[in-house]
Design a protein around this motif. Structure first.
Motif, mmCIF file in Angstrom:
data_model
loop_
_atom_site.group_PDB
_atom_site.id
_atom_site.type_symbol
_atom_site.label_atom_id
_atom_site.label_comp_id
_atom_site.label_asym_id
_atom_site.label_seq_id
_atom_site.Cartn_x
_atom_site.Cartn_y
_atom_site.Cartn_z
ATOM 1 N N UNK A 199 0.845 -1.208 0.000
ATOM 2 C CA UNK A 199 0.000 0.000 0.000
ATOM 3 C C UNK A 199 0.876 1.252 0.000
ATOM 4 N N UNK A 200 1.875 1.248 0.870
ATOM 5 C CA UNK A 200 2.748 2.429 1.021
ATOM 6 C C UNK A 200 3.546 2.689 -0.257
ATOM 7 N N UNK A 201 4.161 1.630 -0.791
ATOM 8 C CA UNK A 201 4.997 1.793 -1.986
ATOM 9 C C UNK A 201 4.159 2.313 -3.152
ATOM 10 N N UNK A 202 2.967 1.737 -3.330
ATOM 11 C CA UNK A 202 2.118 2.151 -4.452
ATOM 12 C C UNK A 202 1.597 3.571 -4.276
ATOM 13 N N UNK A 203 1.265 3.922 -3.054
ATOM 14 C CA UNK A 203 0.784 5.286 -2.785
ATOM 15 C C UNK A 203 1.905 6.306 -2.961
ATOM 16 N N UNK A 204 3.065 6.037 -2.365
ATOM 17 C CA UNK A 204 4.172 7.000 -2.374
ATOM 18 C C UNK A 204 4.799 7.167 -3.751
ATOM 19 N N UNK A 205 4.610 6.190 -4.636
ATOM 20 C CA UNK A 205 5.179 6.277 -5.983
ATOM 21 C C UNK A 205 4.125 6.574 -7.043
ATOM 22 N N UNK A 255 -6.808 8.933 0.218
ATOM 23 C CA UNK A 255 -6.805 10.149 -0.589
ATOM 24 C C UNK A 255 -5.923 10.004 -1.830
ATOM 25 N N UNK A 256 -5.475 8.779 -2.089
ATOM 26 C CA UNK A 256 -4.742 8.530 -3.335
ATOM 27 C C UNK A 256 -5.272 7.234 -3.940
ATOM 28 N N UNK A 257 -4.416 6.230 -4.109
ATOM 29 C CA UNK A 257 -4.872 4.986 -4.744
ATOM 30 C C UNK A 257 -3.739 3.971 -4.677
ATOM 31 N N UNK A 258 -4.082 2.686 -4.841
ATOM 32 C CA UNK A 258 -3.049 1.659 -4.964
ATOM 33 C C UNK A 258 -2.585 1.598 -6.422
ATOM 34 N N UNK A 259 -1.798 0.561 -6.786
ATOM 35 C CA UNK A 259 -1.200 0.572 -8.113
ATOM 36 C C UNK A 259 -1.126 -0.785 -8.774
ATOM 37 N N UNK A 260 0.031 -1.055 -9.377
ATOM 38 C CA UNK A 260 0.192 -2.206 -10.279
ATOM 39 C C UNK A 260 -0.012 -3.543 -9.566
ATOM 40 N N UNK A 287 7.835 -6.769 -10.066
ATOM 41 C CA UNK A 287 7.505 -5.408 -10.515
ATOM 42 C C UNK A 287 8.673 -4.423 -10.416
ATOM 43 N N UNK A 288 9.903 -4.918 -10.623
ATOM 44 C CA UNK A 288 11.072 -4.019 -10.578
ATOM 45 C C UNK A 288 10.934 -2.839 -11.546
ATOM 46 N N UNK A 289 10.306 -3.096 -12.685
ATOM 47 C CA UNK A 289 10.152 -2.038 -13.695
ATOM 48 C C UNK A 289 9.377 -0.842 -13.143
ATOM 49 N N UNK A 290 8.402 -1.124 -12.278
ATOM 50 C CA UNK A 290 7.543 -0.060 -11.757
ATOM 51 C C UNK A 290 8.023 0.478 -10.404
ATOM 52 N N UNK A 291 8.516 -0.405 -9.543
ATOM 53 C CA UNK A 291 8.894 -0.021 -8.172
ATOM 54 C C UNK A 291 10.268 -0.607 -7.819
ATOM 55 N N UNK A 336 -4.272 2.068 -12.488
ATOM 56 C CA UNK A 336 -3.249 2.239 -13.522
ATOM 57 C C UNK A 336 -2.891 3.704 -13.712
ATOM 58 N N UNK A 337 -3.905 4.576 -13.624
ATOM 59 C CA UNK A 337 -3.618 6.004 -13.773
ATOM 60 C C UNK A 337 -2.722 6.486 -12.637
ATOM 61 N N UNK A 338 -2.987 5.990 -11.422
ATOM 62 C CA UNK A 338 -2.129 6.347 -10.292
ATOM 63 C C UNK A 338 -0.713 5.830 -10.500
ATOM 64 N N UNK A 339 -0.589 4.607 -10.998
ATOM 65 C CA UNK A 339 0.727 3.967 -11.119
ATOM 66 C C UNK A 339 1.564 4.540 -12.254
ATOM 67 N N UNK A 340 0.917 4.822 -13.398
ATOM 68 C CA UNK A 340 1.670 5.138 -14.612
ATOM 69 C C UNK A 340 1.385 6.543 -15.140
ATOM 70 N N UNK A 341 0.196 7.089 -14.830
ATOM 71 C CA UNK A 341 -0.165 8.411 -15.329
ATOM 72 C C UNK A 341 -1.358 8.354 -16.270
ATOM 73 N N UNK A 342 -1.823 9.512 -16.690
ATOM 74 C CA UNK A 342 -3.044 9.610 -17.497
ATOM 75 C C UNK A 342 -2.935 8.862 -18.829
ATOM 76 N N UNK A 343 -1.721 8.749 -19.361
ATOM 77 C CA UNK A 343 -1.531 8.074 -20.654
ATOM 78 C C UNK A 343 -1.117 6.609 -20.491
ATOM 79 N N UNK A 344 -1.552 5.994 -19.398
ATOM 80 C CA UNK A 344 -1.114 4.633 -19.071
ATOM 81 C C UNK A 344 -1.440 3.620 -20.180
ATOM 82 N N UNK A 345 -2.510 3.874 -20.945
ATOM 83 C CA UNK A 345 -2.914 2.901 -21.971
ATOM 84 C C UNK A 345 -1.885 2.796 -23.101
ATOM 85 N N UNK A 346 -1.003 3.790 -23.203
ATOM 86 C CA UNK A 346 0.040 3.742 -24.243
ATOM 87 C C UNK A 346 1.113 2.699 -23.935
#
Length: 360
Positions: A199-205, A255-260, A287-291, A336-346
């Motif tokens: 939870x912490x890693x996904x939120x903080x990143x 107030x944020x979100x989890x991730x990958x 998930x080394x690529x993301x975190x 996914x938007x939290x993890x990668x950004x608004x253009x995550x589908x690319x």
């Protein structure tokens, strides 16, 4: 700019032995002698008088023991709600969930569905609940899930695994008694603790990060490092700290979100029934690529505590199975938007997700 106005748990009590105050806390909430309190209790405590003897039943109050071996399902909530309505003369005074994340999520969902018509699966999503839930209390007996503080109740439905995310989901009262976690088996302690860490890693990143989330996430992360790397902590100190890490970790994603990791583990859980904590660990391991830093620390903690993760759980899956998991995962767009950004589908393609799942 519009800011989210989130509700929080309105009352919380913390301390070893605070579970003894449960009866005094809920008594003023009794509507009348025909409106019972329903206690949903993890069935591991069925013959554990150390815990159950402290639940004082009055009038038509009832304990329902529930196995937490499987992830909670929308159909299970529907069955519980139906049995409670059939068994009680009037609407219950409250639902009290005692157990880990499964029991806490069931308690939140049942309390919502007693006041909202239709099937539970129709409320999976964001802000679909129209009527306030009945009074509900959460008593965690394992730490890490953050279910005690979150505004979601994660359920597996007929077509997806997704939470009931609503302003009416959070508990009205939480009792944080670290003593209740004393008998948690080591591996379960680790996997559920890692749910908190992730939870912490996904939120903080994440791209949704803000100072509100960051302050809770950083506190929880420091507690996790203390617990899983600290040499001088007593068992009691570790239990106290993990309970607070769970609370802060849950608050960090309010107030944020989890991730990958969560997006992918929902797929595993839906198709294979993989328990949430261990599923997160299986995914996060790749998930080394993301975190990169988070995964490195995770692997060090895994090594320190001699934890072996299941291997090859996706080895014999068909293309159709992979498609099912990928569909579940991709449907969780805010993650996914939290993890990668608004253009995550690319960049988050079906091919990439299939390659990740094949590593597991």
């Amino acid at each position: 700019m519009s800011y989210k106005n989130f509700p929080m748990v309105s009352r919380v009590i913390f301390g070893r032995g605070s579970f003894n105050q449960l009866n005094d806390i809920v008594a003023p909430k009794r509507l009348n002698t025909k409106s019972p309190f329903i206690f949903l209790v993890d069935d591991v405590f069925k013959n554990n008088t150390w815990l159950t003897s402290r639940i004082n039943l009055s009038y038509d109050d009832k304990i329902i023991y529930i196995s937490a071996k499987e992830e909670p399902k929308t159909s299970q909530v529907d069955e519980l709600v139906e049995s409670i309505i059939l068994d009680t003369k009037e609407r219950p005074s409250g639902i009290i969930g005692i157990g880990g994340g499964t029991l806490l999520d069931l308690a939140k969902a049942v309390s919502i569905m007693l006041t909202n018509q239709g099937k539970t699966e129709n409320y999976q999503g964001w802000d679909l609940v129209k009527n306030p839930a009945i009074y509900h209390v959460g008593v965690p007996t394992i730490s890490g899930t953050g279910a005690e503080v979150s505004r979601t109740t994660v359920l597996t439905g007929p077509i997806r695994k997704l939470g009931i995310n609503s302003d009416y989901t959070p508990f009205d009262q939480v009792i944080l008694d670290p003593e209740l976690t004393k008998d948690v088996p080591k591996e379960q302690w680790f996997f559920t603790g890692m749910d908190c860490y992730i939870h912490c890693i996904e939120s903080l990143n994440g791209t949704y990060l803000n100072t509100f989330s960051q302050s809770y996430g950083e506190m929880s992360l420091e507690l996790c490092k203390d617990i899983f790397f600290g040499e001088s902590l007593s068992k009691e100190e570790a239990e106290d700290k993990l309970m607070m890490a769970s609370w802060h970790g849950g608050m960090s994603i309010v107030y944020s979100q989890v991730g990958v990791a969560h997006a992918l583990s929902y797929g595993l859980s839906y198709l294979l029934g993989t328990k949430h904590g261990i599923g997160n660990c299986i995914v996060f391991n790749h998930l080394e690529e993301f975190y990169p830093e988070g995964v490195k620390l995770f692997k060090a903690m895994k090594k320190k505590h001699n934890i072996e993760l299941p291997q090859g759980i996706c080895a014999d899956l068909s293309d159709s199975d992979f498609d099912t998991m990928i569909n579940i995962s991709l449907s969780l767009e805010p993650l996914w938007e939290n993890a990668v950004g608004k253009n995550w589908k690319n960049t988050v393609t079906r091919k990439k997700l299939k390659e990740l799942y094949k590593k597991m």
